[in-house]
Each structure stands twice: as structure tokens, then as C-alpha cells.
Design a protein around this motif. Structure first.
Motif, PDB file in Angstrom:
ATOM      1  N   ILE A  52      -2.061  -6.799  -2.955  1.00 38.78           N
ATOM      2  CA  ILE A  52      -2.180  -5.907  -1.790  1.00 38.78           C
ATOM      3  C   ILE A  52      -1.081  -4.845  -1.806  1.00 38.78           C
ATOM      4  O   ILE A  52      -1.325  -3.686  -1.442  1.00 38.78           O
ATOM      5  CB  ILE A  52      -2.148  -6.728  -0.486  1.00 38.78           C
ATOM      6  CG1 ILE A  52      -3.382  -7.628  -0.416  1.00 38.78           C
ATOM      7  CG2 ILE A  52      -2.086  -5.817   0.742  1.00 38.78           C
ATOM      8  CD1 ILE A  52      -3.340  -8.668   0.695  1.00 38.78           C
ATOM      9  N   PHE A  53       0.126  -5.210  -2.233  1.00 37.82           N
ATOM     10  CA  PHE A  53       1.179  -4.187  -2.390  1.00 37.82           C
ATOM     11  C   PHE A  53       0.677  -3.093  -3.335  1.00 37.82           C
ATOM     12  O   PHE A  53       0.928  -1.904  -3.121  1.00 37.82           O
ATOM     13  CB  PHE A  53       2.455  -4.809  -2.950  1.00 37.82           C
ATOM     14  CG  PHE A  53       3.116  -5.806  -2.033  1.00 37.82           C
ATOM     15  CD1 PHE A  53       2.877  -5.784  -0.668  1.00 37.82           C
ATOM     16  CD2 PHE A  53       3.986  -6.770  -2.539  1.00 37.82           C
ATOM     17  CE1 PHE A  53       3.499  -6.707   0.183  1.00 37.82           C
ATOM     18  CE2 PHE A  53       4.605  -7.684  -1.705  1.00 37.82           C
ATOM     19  CZ  PHE A  53       4.360  -7.654  -0.339  1.00 37.82           C
ATOM     20  N   GLY A  54      -0.026  -3.505  -4.387  1.00 40.02           N
ATOM     21  CA  GLY A  54      -0.602  -2.544  -5.311  1.00 40.02           C
ATOM     22  C   GLY A  54      -1.652  -1.672  -4.644  1.00 40.02           C
ATOM     23  O   GLY A  54      -1.773  -0.479  -4.941  1.00 40.02           O
ATOM     24  N   MET A  55      -2.419  -2.261  -3.737  1.00 39.91           N
ATOM     25  CA  MET A  55      -3.412  -1.485  -2.988  1.00 39.91           C
ATOM     26  C   MET A  55      -2.731  -0.364  -2.205  1.00 39.91           C
ATOM     27  O   MET A  55      -3.220   0.775  -2.173  1.00 39.91           O
ATOM     28  CB  MET A  55      -4.185  -2.402  -2.041  1.00 39.91           C
ATOM     29  CG  MET A  55      -5.137  -3.364  -2.734  1.00 39.91           C
ATOM     30  SD  MET A  55      -5.872  -4.594  -1.594  1.00 39.91           S
ATOM     31  CE  MET A  55      -6.685  -3.519  -0.395  1.00 39.91           C
TER      32      MET A  55
ATOM     33  N   LEU B 119      -0.117  -2.604  10.620  1.00 37.41           N
ATOM     34  CA  LEU B 119      -0.226  -3.997  11.049  1.00 37.41           C
ATOM     35  C   LEU B 119      -0.549  -4.907   9.864  1.00 37.41           C
ATOM     36  O   LEU B 119       0.061  -5.976   9.711  1.00 37.41           O
ATOM     37  CB  LEU B 119      -1.300  -4.135  12.125  1.00 37.41           C
ATOM     38  CG  LEU B 119      -1.579  -5.569  12.621  1.00 37.41           C
ATOM     39  CD1 LEU B 119      -0.316  -6.176  13.226  1.00 37.41           C
ATOM     40  CD2 LEU B 119      -2.731  -5.568  13.619  1.00 37.41           C
ATOM     41  N   PHE B 120      -1.492  -4.482   9.019  1.00 36.05           N
ATOM     42  CA  PHE B 120      -1.871  -5.309   7.879  1.00 36.05           C
ATOM     43  C   PHE B 120      -0.704  -5.477   6.917  1.00 36.05           C
ATOM     44  O   PHE B 120      -0.460  -6.580   6.413  1.00 36.05           O
ATOM     45  CB  PHE B 120      -3.068  -4.683   7.157  1.00 36.05           C
ATOM     46  CG  PHE B 120      -3.601  -5.522   6.030  1.00 36.05           C
ATOM     47  CD1 PHE B 120      -3.924  -6.855   6.215  1.00 36.05           C
ATOM     48  CD2 PHE B 120      -3.778  -4.969   4.759  1.00 36.05           C
ATOM     49  CE1 PHE B 120      -4.418  -7.634   5.169  1.00 36.05           C
ATOM     50  CE2 PHE B 120      -4.260  -5.732   3.712  1.00 36.05           C
ATOM     51  CZ  PHE B 120      -4.586  -7.064   3.914  1.00 36.05           C
ATOM     52  N   SER B 121       0.046  -4.411   6.670  1.00 34.38           N
ATOM     53  CA  SER B 121       1.203  -4.516   5.770  1.00 34.38           C
ATOM     54  C   SER B 121       2.249  -5.459   6.338  1.00 34.38           C
ATOM     55  O   SER B 121       2.870  -6.231   5.595  1.00 34.38           O
ATOM     56  CB  SER B 121       1.813  -3.138   5.517  1.00 34.38           C
ATOM     57  OG  SER B 121       2.353  -2.591   6.702  1.00 34.38           O
ATOM     58  N   ALA B 122       2.435  -5.417   7.661  1.00 32.91           N
ATOM     59  CA  ALA B 122       3.410  -6.304   8.310  1.00 32.91           C
ATOM     60  C   ALA B 122       2.996  -7.764   8.149  1.00 32.91           C
ATOM     61  O   ALA B 122       3.835  -8.649   7.898  1.00 32.91           O
ATOM     62  CB  ALA B 122       3.541  -5.943   9.789  1.00 32.91           C
ATOM     63  N   ILE B 123       1.685  -8.020   8.282  1.00 31.92           N
ATOM     64  CA  ILE B 123       1.181  -9.391   8.129  1.00 31.92           C
ATOM     65  C   ILE B 123       1.366  -9.869   6.698  1.00 31.92           C
ATOM     66  O   ILE B 123       1.822 -10.996   6.450  1.00 31.92           O
ATOM     67  CB  ILE B 123      -0.307  -9.460   8.530  1.00 31.92           C
ATOM     68  CG1 ILE B 123      -0.463  -9.218  10.032  1.00 31.92           C
ATOM     69  CG2 ILE B 123      -0.903 -10.820   8.153  1.00 31.92           C
ATOM     70  CD1 ILE B 123      -1.899  -9.077  10.487  1.00 31.92           C
TER      71      ILE B 123
END
Length: 353
Positions: A205-208, A171-175
Motif C-alpha cells: 500500500i505504501f507503494g500504491m 484516513l486510509f494511510s493513517a490506518i
């Protein structure tokens, strides 16, 4: 925390690209070469390699923080460690450069006359240069540029990002992807998109996520990522898509590709020692390289008559950067160890960005 060796290699590659980019672009700003003459060295049909390197730094920061906080986290120690590591060298370089400027101007007061105290505070926080993007002028000497302020804000927000990611990764990645797409395809700000904090935050965040899954990447991933990197670096055909997407995709592909050098780096002990050494100096180099380039390039302008002269200039600049970087690092490391010992007597080594 187990050291991820290809992270060091990524840092070295990225700061090499950034330093070269800034040396080249100053040739244009000082009127030595037309932009058409220098662009082929860092611009391809779809990307600017300097911007890709900066994007990789943000991704690498996100990945490093996720890995270093994989277990339980003492957030007080987390913030103290990171901000000592970030801000002490920043203060030291700023003070040294202020003294140099004061000697040149033969006056301290000429440099601070009319500067409001709250603007000096922005410099203490390390976000003054970043805020200039939004029209808030502070007492900035250009050290750290917009990058450091943006990174500090993301460091502050990291615990929130981490909590949301751990709660529901999908869900977080989608947001985050939705925010990224909405921003870049509806972008109207005068601030370049590659400097926008929402875009940098998404890439952070992509790096996370890359950090969270770095140990489970299938080897087949490089079969896809490597051709993507080669295309972006050498391809002559414009894709006709948003430039920000090109930058992010290239950075992601580059990150994944370099991750498959981990085993090679583990076996190449001598080579890796040099990589680790250079990586450990990357932050100090980042802080001082602009000052060297901005000072020496205008001085050398009258002597620049051909490409050989430019090469000599670059060698001199790199030598000066190397000497100053080692001096700054050794001095700062000496004091950081003592500050860390008093503020965090039970803490481990302070990690770089």
C-alpha cells in the motif's frame, strides 16, 4: 498508460540484488563459506539488502497497479490479465521442473505418492509455498517461493485497497501506518517479519501511494532520500531501531531516489532499451533462478577452492539463468498472446509484475 521508465530500472536493480543474495547464501548452506565471510556482501549495520530488494518489489507492484488502474477499471479484465501473466509462466516452469525431477527419480509416482488432491490445488492457485509458512504443506516445488503466493493474495485485495485509498487518502494511510506499527512492535510470530503478509501488505500500500503521487514528488525530496540510502548502504553505526522499520525506510528512500532518474532514462534511449529488455525478463528469471542455483551450487562444491572458483561458478550460473530465462519467456509469451487474444480480445498489452 504512459510507461514509467524508472520502474524498469528498479526491477533490474532489485532482481540483480536478489539473485546475487541467493547465490551468496547458497555458498553458506552448502558449507563452502562461513556466514561471517559472506554477510559483508549483503548485510550492513542496519539492513539486509536482499530483504530491501524484496520490499521494493512489493512497493513497485502496488505502484504499478495504481498507475495502470488510474482511469476506469474493468475488474474482470484486470484479474484475467494479471493472473494469466503470473500463473502461466508459473505453471510452465513447474511442469518442466516436475519432468526433470521425474527423470532423475526414474518415476513420476514417487513424486506424487501420498499427495492429497487438495494440496495439488494449492499449487494450481500459486499459493502453496506461501501457505507452508503457516504450517499448511502443499505440493510445492519451491518455485515462486512465499513471495508469489503473498503477492497473489495482495492482487486479490487490491481493488479493496484502491477503493479505500480513493475514498479518503489521509484516513486510509493513517490506518495502514497504524497497522504497520502495531504489527512490527508487537511481533511474536515464528514467521520472519519480512515475510509476514500484514507487513508486506502495508508496504504494498505504501507503494500504491508512491504510484499515486509519483508525478508530483518535489525535486527536494531526493536531497533527503539519497543521504538516507547512502547511510543504510554504507553506514557503520546501528540505529538501534526495529529492523523492519529500517528495511521499509530504506526501501522508500531508494524508491524515491531512483524516481529522479526518469528524465535521464527518457534521454538515454539505447541504455533504456537494455533496461526495458531486462525488466521484461524479470519475472521469468525470478521463477527459475532458484532452480539453477540450487542445482549447480552443490555440484560445484567439490571444485570450490578459492574465490576465483566461486566467481567462475557465478558466471556459469548467470549464463544458465540467462539462457533458461529467455527460453521460458519466449515460449510463455507465445502462448500468452494467444490466450489473451481469446480471453480478452479487446485488452491491451499484459503488464508484468
Amino acid at each position: 498508460m504512459k510507461r514509467i521508465r524508472y520502474f524498469d530500472l528498479l526491477r533490474v536493480i532489485c532482481f540483480s540484488i536478489v539473485v546475487f543474495y541467493h547465490m551468496m547464501i547458497q555458498l553458506y548452506f552448502n558449507g563452502m563459506f562461513a556466514m561471517d565471510a559472506i554477510e559483508p556482501f549483503f548485510v550492513t549495520a542496519n539492513i539486509n539488502t536482499g530483504v530491501v530488494a524484496v520490499t521494493l518489489f512489493f512497493m513497485l507492484s502496488g505502484a504499478s497497479l495504481v498507475i495502470s488502474t488510474k482511469d476506469s477499471v474493468d475488474w474482470k479484465q484486470f484479474y484475467i490479465k494479471r493472473f494469466i501473466r503470473l500463473l502461466f509462466p508459473f505453471y510452465f516452469v513447474n511442469i518442466c521442473w516436475f519432468i526433470v525431477r521425474a527423470i532423475r527419480a526414474k518415476s513420476i509416482f514417487a513424486l506424487i505418492e501420498g499427495i492429497a488432491p487438495w494440496k495439488i490445488l494449492l499449487g494450481v492457485l500459486g499459493i502453496d509455498e506461501w501457505l507452508t509458512l503457516y504450517g499448511v504443506s502443499g505440493f510445492s516445488q519451491g518455485i515462486g517461493e512465499w513471495f508469489l503466493g503473498c503477492l497473489i493474495i495482495l492482487y486479490v485485495l487490491f481493488p479493496i485497497f484502491r477503493k479505500l485509498m480513493l475514498k479518503n487518502k489521509i484516513l486510509f494511510s493513517a490506518i495502514v501506518i497504524s497497522v504497520y506499527v502495531a504489527v512490527i512492535y508487537n511481533y511474536s510470530s515464528s514467521i520472519p517479519v519480512y515475510q509476514n503478509i500484514l507487513v508486506k501488505g502495508c508496504e504494498f500500500i505504501f507503494g500504491m501511494y508512491l504510484g499515486a503521487y509519483q508525478g508530483s514528488l518535489n525535486k527536494k525530496a531526493v536531497v533527503v532520500s539519497l543521504p538516507v540510502v547512502v547511510f543504510y548502504l554504507t553506514g557503520k553505526t546501528p540505529l538501534g531501531i526495529n529492523s523492519a522499520v529500517n528495511i521499509t525506510v530504506c526501501a522508500l528512500a531508494f524508491f524515491i531516489t531512483v524516481s529522479f532518474t526518469e528524465n535521464i532514462l527518457q534521454k538515454s534511449t539505447y541504455f533504456y532499451k537494455w533496461i526495458a529488455f531486462l525488466s521484461g525478463c524479470s519475472y521469468e528469471l525470478f521463477l527459475i533462478h532458484h532452480l539453477v542455483i540450487y542445482t549447480l551450487t552443490p555440484i560445484a562444491k567439490q571444485y570450490m577452492h578459492n574465490k576465483t572458483h566461486v566467481l567462475v561458478l557465478f558466471i556459469i550460473e548467470l549464463a544458465v539463468m540467462g539462457i533458461l530465462t529467455l527460453a521460458v519467456k519466449n515460449i510463455c509469451d507465445y502462448f500468452i498472446k494467444r490466450i489473451k487474444g481469446r480471453a480478452l480480445p479487446s485488452a491491451g498489452n499484459i503488464e508484468g509484475i
